[in-house]
Design an enzyme around this catalytic site. Structure first.
Site, PDB file in Angstrom:
ATOM      1  N   TYR A 139       0.822  -1.214   0.000  1.00  0.00           N
ATOM      2  CA  TYR A 139       0.000   0.000   0.000  1.00  0.00           C
ATOM      3  C   TYR A 139       0.857   1.265   0.000  1.00  0.00           C
ATOM      4  CZ  TYR A 139      -4.614  -2.069   0.941  1.00  0.00           C
ATOM      5  OH  TYR A 139      -5.798  -2.733   0.852  1.00  0.00           O
ATOM      6  N   LYS A 181       2.936 -15.289   2.444  1.00  0.00           N
ATOM      7  CA  LYS A 181       3.150 -16.006   1.184  1.00  0.00           C
ATOM      8  C   LYS A 181       4.640 -16.269   1.072  1.00  0.00           C
ATOM      9  CE  LYS A 181       1.615 -17.589  -2.836  1.00  0.00           C
ATOM     10  NZ  LYS A 181       0.686 -18.743  -2.973  1.00  0.00           N
ATOM     11  N   ASP A 214      -3.166 -18.337   0.586  1.00  0.00           N
ATOM     12  CA  ASP A 214      -4.200 -19.011  -0.222  1.00  0.00           C
ATOM     13  C   ASP A 214      -4.899 -20.088   0.605  1.00  0.00           C
ATOM     14  OD1 ASP A 214      -1.729 -20.279  -0.267  1.00  0.00           O
ATOM     15  OD2 ASP A 214      -1.779 -20.816  -2.387  1.00  0.00           O
ATOM     16  N   ASP A 238      -6.582  -6.977   4.223  1.00  0.00           N
ATOM     17  CA  ASP A 238      -7.711  -6.319   3.561  1.00  0.00           C
ATOM     18  C   ASP A 238      -8.619  -7.371   2.935  1.00  0.00           C
ATOM     19  OD1 ASP A 238      -9.255  -4.235   2.363  1.00  0.00           O
ATOM     20  OD2 ASP A 238      -8.202  -4.618   0.474  1.00  0.00           O
ATOM     21  N   ASP A 242     -12.650  -9.006   4.361  1.00  0.00           N
ATOM     22  CA  ASP A 242     -13.943  -8.995   3.648  1.00  0.00           C
ATOM     23  C   ASP A 242     -14.497 -10.421   3.559  1.00  0.00           C
ATOM     24  OD1 ASP A 242     -13.642  -6.214   3.093  1.00  0.00           O
ATOM     25  OD2 ASP A 242     -14.567  -6.457   1.116  1.00  0.00           O
TER      26      ASP A 242
END
Ligand code: NAD
Ligand code: IPM
Ligand code: MN
Length: 343
Positions: A139, A181, A214, A238, A242
């Protein structure tokens, strides 16, 4: 003396849920809170040319807490990097206040199990916390753009990872699931190494596991009860939050607290400005109310009042309150009235 709260209603459904939240907060802490509204996001671009003015940032710095609804919308969407974007205001505010720790509790209430697309037995007794690093990573890295290419740098320092790891271990009851990751990204390999060191040196009694992002996305819907604290970097947090919101039935249910600076905290729902329903009076205001509760507890040390808001929301839902996103037909105004009645 009354506590000073800067309210940033923002765009879209933002003002539609911010105003009722002020009503609820005034009802639960009468005379104790003073609200000062500022335009923010797209509304600030329209008024001042930038999403966050120096004056608004200064007002936030001087407040006891900042309550934000949502920013953004099609009016300001553009792929031209030279155009101002509402979201820049949000990122500037988080960075400007030093709010590196974003806490997103996910606690589905039994009354809403039916509203979730997942099976009862999958979500039953889920009670997890996403601890999202909020001021680093992709970001905030350097961005480039020319005719044929573009890039976003993802950078993390040891110190940035250490401090967010401490927040996660400190909040955990039993286990921290650190999501990365590390099979691909160098930042994730540093993340894993630093989290492991903080764990060994300072929190050996909390269980630590490392989960690839994942796989974490899959396990979040396959076996959410497994998770206690999910510790992760900015962008993974983020996306996963959701996804986690659907365990509660709707993104309109999820609040957040952003902490870690030496000034005020920032409290905002996880959802955005919902342009598809803005202006209809049908937005679910509960995430905003619950963000107000987090503000009372973590920003103003008014724990009792925070619990009163949360309990009123729970009882309203148990009594059958359902906005459209939850499969019902209560309007924002009706939902607000029901919660006020339960207070
Ligand atoms: P969104 O969260 O605004 O909406 C996603 C979906 O959820 C939509 O169908 C919307 O109607 C629904 N929804 C969201 N909040 C709801 C509520 N309270 N009640 C009922 N339904 C609700 O995400 P998006 O559509 O991807 O983004 C819209 C804009 O919001 C974009 O400009 C984005 O950048 C911005 N955004 C802002 C924030 C923020 O201010 N913190 C967060 C996320 C997105
Ligand atoms: C959120 C939002 C923001 C983010 C956007 C609007 C910049 O999606 O608060 O989750 O990505 O952090
Ligand atoms: Mn988001």
């Amino acid at each position: 003396m009354a506590r000073r709260i800067v309210v940033l209603p923002g765009d879209g459904i933002g003002p539609e849920v911010a105003a009722p939240a002020i009503e609820v907060l005034n009802a639960v802490a009468p005379g104790e809170l003073e609200f000062e509204e500022h335009v923010f996001g797209g509304a600030s671009i329209d008024a001042h040319g930038v999403a966050l003015t120096d004056q608004t940032l200064a007002a936030c710095r001087g407040a006891d807490a900042v309550l934000l609804a949502a920013v953004g919308g099609p009016k300001w969407d553009s792929t031209d990097p030279s155009r101002p974007r509402p979201e820049q205001g949000l990122l500037g505010l988080r960075k400007g206040l030093g709010l590196f720790a974003n806490l997103r509790p996910v606690r589905p209430v039994p009354a809403l199990y039916d509203a979730s697309p997942l099976k009862h037995e999958v979500i039953d007794r889920t009670d997890l916390l996403v601890v999202r690093e909020l001021t680093g990573g992709i970001y905030f890295g350097e961005k480039t753009r020319d005719e044929d290419s573009a890039s976003d740098a993802c950078v993390y320092t040891r110190a940035e990872i250490e401090r967010i790891a401490r927040v996660a271990f400190g909040a955990a009851r039993s286990r921290v699931s650190s999501v990365d990751k590390a099979n691909v990204l160098e930042t994730s390999r540093l993340w894993r190494e630093v989290v492991r060191q903080v764990h060994g040196a300072e929190f050996p009694n909390i269980e630590l596991e490392h989960v690839l992002v994942d796989n974490a996305a899959m396990r979040l819907v396959a076996a959410p009860r497994h998770f206690d604290v999910i510790l992760t970097e900015n962008m993974f947090g983020d996306i996963l939050s959701d996804e986690a919101a659907m365990l509660t039935g709707s993104i309109g249910m999820l609040p957040s607290a952003s902490l870690g600076g030496d000034g005020p905290g920032l409290f905002e729902p996880v959802h955005g400005s919902a342009p598809d329903i803005a202006g209809n009076g049908e937005a679910n205001p509960l995430a905003m109310f619950l963000s107000g509760a987090l503000m009372l507890r973590h920003g103003l040390s008014l724990g009792e009042q925070a619990a009163a808001v949360e309990s009123a929301v729970d009882r309203a839902l148990a009594g059958g309150l359902r906005t459209k996103d939850l499969g019902g037909d209560a309007t924002t105004a009706e939902a607000t009235q029901v919660v006020l009645n339960h207070l």
